[in-house]
Write a protein that holds these residues in place. Structure first.
Motif, PDB file in Angstrom:
ATOM      1  N   LEU A 178     129.327  31.803  68.319  1.00  0.00           N
ATOM      2  CA  LEU A 178     128.461  30.622  68.256  1.00  0.00           C
ATOM      3  C   LEU A 178     128.874  29.729  67.095  1.00  0.00           C
ATOM      4  N   ARG A 179     128.710  28.443  67.272  1.00  0.00           N
ATOM      5  CA  ARG A 179     128.827  27.527  66.144  1.00  0.00           C
ATOM      6  C   ARG A 179     127.553  27.644  65.327  1.00  0.00           C
ATOM      7  N   GLU A 180     127.673  28.134  64.107  1.00  0.00           N
ATOM      8  CA  GLU A 180     126.523  28.340  63.241  1.00  0.00           C
ATOM      9  C   GLU A 180     126.574  27.347  62.091  1.00  0.00           C
ATOM     10  N   ARG A 181     125.458  26.661  61.874  1.00  0.00           N
ATOM     11  CA  ARG A 181     125.428  25.574  60.893  1.00  0.00           C
ATOM     12  C   ARG A 181     125.778  26.063  59.493  1.00  0.00           C
ATOM     13  N   GLY A 182     125.345  27.265  59.122  1.00  0.00           N
ATOM     14  CA  GLY A 182     125.633  27.759  57.778  1.00  0.00           C
ATOM     15  C   GLY A 182     127.106  28.016  57.528  1.00  0.00           C
ATOM     16  N   LEU A 183     127.903  28.174  58.587  1.00  0.00           N
ATOM     17  CA  LEU A 183     129.347  28.347  58.443  1.00  0.00           C
ATOM     18  C   LEU A 183     130.086  27.022  58.535  1.00  0.00           C
TER      19      LEU A 183
END
Length: 768
Positions: free
Chosen positions: A247-252
């Protein structure tokens, strides 16, 4: 209640949204002044350790040493709400079980010991003396001590965990299922054989020196938000950060530090990942092997051209074993198998490998996105292989970093919460306390559930946690618990496990991490061990939520006294009178805790020796070991169901941003744009189209397994998301029921909650 909406979230992690969420949590719990005062004491040398994650504290703390999700944990524990006996008088257990997990959590702190009354279906208050006598009677009536099962949550302090394992072993069993069995068990298993220690080899300072940080299967923005500060600092000084996540995770992606007023006022943020590789679910093993293959191929090319070697050949020769067989296996692996298994192109893998080669110091981090797979141990060994080929273990700015979840889950295992204890430890424990500890290995989590299913006379005792919800195969786990003669839960707040009870059942309310622990000698401090083996004190600052609460050490000591009576030579009440006495006994049993009290009372505590960090390898070969693992041609679990006419997807269970483990703080997942709803299913938009459906439609999810059991969870809303095709994600615990009890990691028996083969079907509302 939040309005149910799905939105696109394009802002950075952290920022004003995090500050707003912290303030909202404090006000919702009715503690505006107390909440702020409590937060300022979180993770401070003279305060308490956050009851959330196990990310370590900086040497030089700032005023604000808490993150958004840590603030939620602190606010939830410090709440002004109380779940008094009046609640249980008004509502039967059947009625309580109809409520949501969020509602149960929201009733606040438990105030009195409670016992289930089957005649009325209500929990009723009782005295502590009566509670201990009931448990002792049940335990002593068992045909064998091995008919008792003692579960442990990662929130438990070192002192409580030590007393707990001592009591249980004096009682006569090693039945210690714990939360490690469900999360990082593969990390310890893989690392002990690879480098001789089952813990991470890095310290927080290593992040300040790393040239590259590789992150596998981890979402720090939600699960370990304070880690974002270290990643932000590394990114700002030019370190490469390579993230592998389906998943595209905002924190990364981007982070705005709430403590940086310039960033906050200007709206600026820091890019976290310099490379973001969206592996398919379960594809990390192939991806890491692909990186290694490229490095080995380039090293061969360098030799052919008379260039310097790319491998640390001196380190490999002096410090490792098994390299030749490992290298042969990697070089023989076809690129087609690697790309198919990873879901990445060869170009993407080679780009990550190039970043790895350019770095002189590399840290590899991972979370439960790695550990909850069938091939979890093999994947972690491959990550270890990746660092070993260039000597990135035992060097400043480099090393292995499994990022643990709960705040003292690592410390619990250090203190002896282990169903397979080493003989040397048992010998020392028996010598210090003058008894003969049991030698037979006990039950892990899966074994405990199987044992409870097989017999109706078991006693299940849980020191914290939410076992019925955290464990896999929910219907089976609930049936196992209901099969017990007695279930007991030590806890701070009401959760679903308390409503899935045995024929007799007790709830024992305890002090929280934020509260003053007053014993005979005065206020006490406990200790915890973080993900990087730092051990430090934790002292609560708030008055107890109820005068009828006991500390976990006191609960264990009184239970041990009531159960063992004259069979034990241990001075249980003497040890809990002053926790320094417990720590002295810990030092007597564990050599690495010598002078425990003197060392831990130094602000910041101390670091437990990590031999791998010193390049001392406590393995059978006395060296760090390479491990070969040919990639399974059909690595995805969906290959087990190709005969089905419906498309087979691979589902990973994940947390929302408004939860920690099984605790639901709210119904929003801000970074993924989900508000007011938890029954959502993240899916690629093209997969939605090929199903003949559209975003917003509702589906039922059925898992596929080798047994004949039908496992299905109903009514999940399709949410289009940036995730590889064929992959799905949904929140746990709502989807835990899809994980068969028989599906677990090789060697480590961790449930495969991150790789569940499933099929989808349109949801049809049931007719009356």
């Amino acid at each position: 209640m939040s309005k149910k909406t799905i939105e696109i979230y394009d802002r950075p992690a952290g920022g004003w949204g995090a500050l707003k969420s912290v303030a909202q949590q404090i006000f919702e719990q009715g503690i505006p002044a107390k909440g702020v005062r409590t937060l300022f004491a979180a993770n401070q040398p003279d305060g308490f350790d956050c009851p959330g994650c196990a990310w370590p504290d900086a040497d030089h703390t700032s005023t604000f040493e808490f993150c958004e999700n840590g603030a939620k944990a602190v606010a939830a524990e410090s709440t002004g709400r109380r779940a008094t006996p009046d609640l249980f008088a008004k509502m039967s257990v059947t009625k309580l079980a109809e409520q949501t997990d969020h509602w149960l959590e929201g009733q606040g702190r438990l105030t009195h010991p409670l016992r289930y009354d089957p005649a009325t279906d209500h929990y009723k208050p009782l005295s502590w003396d009566a509670a201990f006598e009931i448990i002792a009677t049940h335990l002593n009536a068992l045909p064998s001590p091995n008919d008792a099962i003692f579960y442990t949550s990662g929130r438990t302090s070192n002192e409580a965990a030590f007393l707990y394992q001592l009591f249980v072993r004096e009682f006569g069993t090693n039945n210690f299922p714990d939360c490690s069995n469900m999360c990082h068990e593969p990390s310890g298993y893989a690392m002990r054989e690879a480098v001789g220690v089952g813990k991470g080899t890095v310290l927080l300072e290593d992040f300040q020196h790393a040239d590259a940080i590789f992150i596998f299967g981890q979402n720090p923005g939600t699960n370990h938000p304070r880690m974002l500060g270290e990643l932000r600092a590394a990114s700002k000084r030019g370190a490469a950060i390579v993230s592998f996540n389906p998943l595209r995770e905002r924190g990364l992606e981007k982070f705005q530090n709430p403590q940086d007023m310039k960033e906050m006022l200007s709206g600026q943020s820091t890019v976290i990942s310099s490379q973001y590789l969206q592996v398919k679910i379960g594809g990390d093993l192939a991806a890491v092997k692909g990186i290694i293959k490229y490095v080995l191929e380039q090293d061969l090319l360098a030799q052919q051209q008379g260039q310097p070697r790319l491998l640390d050949t001196e380190f490999i020769a002096s410090h490792t074993a098994g390299f030749d067989a490992f290298a042969d296996d990697v070089l023989a692996e076809p690129w087609e198998t690697i790309t198919a298994g990873s879901g990445l192109s060869r170009e993407q893998i080679e780009a990550a490998a190039t970043t790895y080669l350019r770095a002189e110091k590399v840290i590899a981090c991972w979370g439960m996105g790695i550990t909850q797979h069938k091939h979890a141990v093999a994947t972690i060994r491959m990550i270890s292989n990746l660092l070993l080929i260039r000597g990135h273990i035992g060097r400043l700015g480099a090393g292995l970093c499994p990022v643990r979840g709960h705040s003292n889950v690592q410390g619990d295992r250090t203190m002896g919460i282990d169903e397979k204890p080493k003989a040397e430890f048992l010998k020392r424990l028996g010598a210090v306390f003058d008894f003969n500890p049991p030698q037979e290995h006990g039950y892990d989590t899966i074994g405990a559930i199987e044992a409870m299913l097989a017999s109706s006379d078991k006693v299940f005792f849980a020191l914290g946690g939410n076992f019925a919800v955290a464990a896999p195969d929910t219907a089976v786990t609930e049936r196992a618990l209901r099969h017990c003669a007695l279930t007991v839960h030590v806890t701070t707040k009401l959760n679903r496990s308390h409503l899935v009870h045995g024929r007799d059942a007790l709830i024992l309310p305890c002090l929280g991490r934020t509260e003053i622990d007053m014993q005979a000698s005065g206020p006490q401090a406990v200790t915890v061990e973080d993900s990087m083996s730092m051990v430090h004190l934790s002292s609560g600052i708030n008055p107890p939520a109820s005068p009828d609460l006991l500390s976990e050490p006191m609960i264990i000591a009184r239970l041990a006294s009531a159960t063992l009576k004259h069979r034990s030579r241990t001075d249980w009440m003497g040890m809990v009178a002053h926790y320094d006495v417990i720590r002295d006994k810990i030092a007597d049993v564990f050599p690495q805790f010598a002078n425990f009290n003197a060392r831990v009372h130094v602000p910041g505590g101390f670091h437990l020796r990590n031999t791998a960090r010193e390049r001392v390898w406590n393995t059978p070969t006395r060296k760090a070991n390479f491990f070969a693992f040919p990639l399974p041609v059909n690595a995805s679990p969906s290959h087990t169901a190709q005969s089905l006419s419906s498309p087979v997807f691979t589902l990973a269970t994940i947390r929302s941003h408004d939860q920690y483990n099984t605790t639901i703080y709210g119904l929003n997942d801000r970074y993924r744009g989900v508000f007011g709803e938890r029954r959502v299913l993240f899916i690629h938009e093209r997969d939605i189209t090929e199903l003949g459906m559209q975003a917003g439609d509702w589906v039922d999810i059925s898992s596929i397994s080798d047994d004949p059991v039908k496992r299905c969870v109903k009514r999940f809303m399709l949410v289009a998301y940036d995730i590889p095709r064929g992959c799905l994600a949904a929140y746990f615990p709502e989807t835990n029921g899809l994980v068969p009890l028989s599906s677990y990691a090789d060697f480590a028996r961790t449930p495969t909650s991150k790789s569940i083969p499933v099929v989808l079907s349109p949801h049809h509302p049931e007719t009356p």
